[in-house]
Enzyme design. Structure first.
Site, PDB file in Angstrom:
ATOM      1  N   LYS A  38      -1.574   9.045  15.108  1.00  0.00           N
ATOM      2  CA  LYS A  38      -0.211   8.700  14.685  1.00  0.00           C
ATOM      3  C   LYS A  38      -0.196   8.352  13.200  1.00  0.00           C
ATOM      4  CE  LYS A  38      -0.919   3.932  16.270  1.00  0.00           C
ATOM      5  NZ  LYS A  38      -0.694   2.989  17.384  1.00  0.00           N
ATOM      6  N   TYR A 238       5.022  -4.578 -16.560  1.00  0.00           N
ATOM      7  CA  TYR A 238       6.288  -5.261 -16.284  1.00  0.00           C
ATOM      8  C   TYR A 238       6.106  -6.777 -16.188  1.00  0.00           C
ATOM      9  CZ  TYR A 238       8.473  -0.814 -14.924  1.00  0.00           C
ATOM     10  OH  TYR A 238       8.987   0.439 -14.911  1.00  0.00           O
TER      11      TYR A 238
END
Ligand SMILES: *Cc1c(COP(=O)(O)O)cnc(C)c1O
Length: 342
Positions: A38, A238
């Site tokens: 999955k 940032y």
């Protein structure tokens, strides 16, 4: 072909085969692997992984969604594919009945025997198997061991009730990775292995009764795109959360949190390898890029490869996941759709 990508996942299929052989050593005779692929095989690339598994004789798979199953079929993966979670399908489908023995997630309660038997008799369903899921098999606290043993007992109680009315319960399965590691004595038709097949444990904190010799299948790589020298006191990225306190040599790397490398590893001294040498991430991790300190890295050039997750201890999935406050399952399965697997 020369790889010119900005970031990519490399999978080592020999390690996958090695892990499968390790897992088989712990399994009971007659039990088979149901490979849990999955979430794009926990970020590894489900088609690449399932193809290799088919080649080495594994024909049982589990996914989370119908579309994950379709992707495997469209790429000629053969064998049975079980969808573990919610889905809507037509009728005349083969199903495995999920039994709730204590996780309280999905499945019919173990005590509702009538309802469970009713499912076996439904005209448009072909019940081919029955399973439950252990929710605390990774703990060795007495209370949790008792709980797990209770889950196993409840499951076998259900099987007994089904068989007493003359119905074949079908294929049975209970264990996922930690169920196998810590309760290898359980005898079932399948073991649903996810994380250990990929060569890592979920977390270093887990209790593991029998350690296997696992080898990580995945490495995450990107490139150095820019190299620059900065002055004492310069800020990086940032928010100016990192400020140098001396002259430094830094490099930008072509991978960011949108690729699945966790943003919360900003300013946590997370390490990467550049030409086999350690370098740490400095300043905030950006969406598509991050910055590393290469002051002590020798012979580095633009275009060089940076390894962010891999076999080496400092960049092992276990260590990166721990620093990020999560488990390897989450770290790996979130590795981005926009990066290639090779
Ligand atoms: C995801 C999942 C697994 C695989 O779990 P691992 O711990 O990765 O081995 C097995 N069974 C079910 C029902 C799952 O949802």
């Amino acid at each position: 072909m020369l790889n010119k990508d900005r970031a990519w996942v490399e999978v080592n299929l020999e390690n996958l085969e090695h892990n499968i052989n390790e897992i088989k050593k712990l399994m009971q005779a007659g039990s088979e692997i149901m490979a849990v692929v999955k979430a794009n095989a926990y970020g590894h690339g489900s088609v690449i992984i399932a193809k290799k598994l088919n080649e080495i004789g594994i024909y049982n798979f589990a996914v989370a969604t119908l579309s994950e199953g379709i992707e495997l079929r469209e790429n000629n993966i053969t064998g049975d594919i079980l969808i573990l979670g919610y889905n809507t399908m037509g009728h005349n489908v083969g199903v495995h009945v999920a039994i709730n023995t204590g996780m309280n997630r999905i499945g019919e309660d173990f005590s509702n025997i009538d309802k469970i038997i009713e499912m076996y008799k439904m005209k448009n369903l072909y019940v081919e198997g029955i399973f439950t899921h252990l929710c605390v098999a990774d703990s060795n606290l007495d209370d949790n061991i008792l709980f797990t043993k209770g889950q196993i007992q409840k499951f076998y109680y259900v099987i007994k009730q089904i068989e007493e009315v003359g119905i074949d319960a079908g294929k049975k399965h209970i264990q996922s990775s930690y169920g196998l590691l810590n309760y290898p004595e359980i005898k079932c038709d399948y073991v649903r292995t996810g994380i250990i097949m990929y060569g890592v444990y979920s977390s270093k904190k887990d209790y593991i009764k029998t350690k296997l010799d696992l080898k990580p299948v995945l490495s995450l790589k990107a490139r150095i795109t820019t190299i620059r020298e900065i002055k004492d006191g310069a800020s990086i990225s940032y928010g100016r959360t990192f400020k140098s306190n001396s002259k430094m040599k830094i490099a930008s790397v072509s991978i960011g949190y949108a690729d699945g490398y966790p943003r919360n590893l900003s300013n946590k001294n997370a390490e990467v390898l550049v030409n086999g040498q350690k370098a740490r991430i400095i300043g905030r991790i950006c969406m598509d890029q991050l910055i590393i300190d290469i002051s002590n890295v020798e012979k580095v050039e633009v275009g060089d490869i940076v390894e962010l997750i891999g076999e080496e201890e400092e960049i092992s999935a276990e260590n990166v996941a721990e620093k990020s406050g999560t488990i390897t399952n989450e770290l790996l399965s979130r590795l981005g759709a926009r990066i290639k697997r090779c």
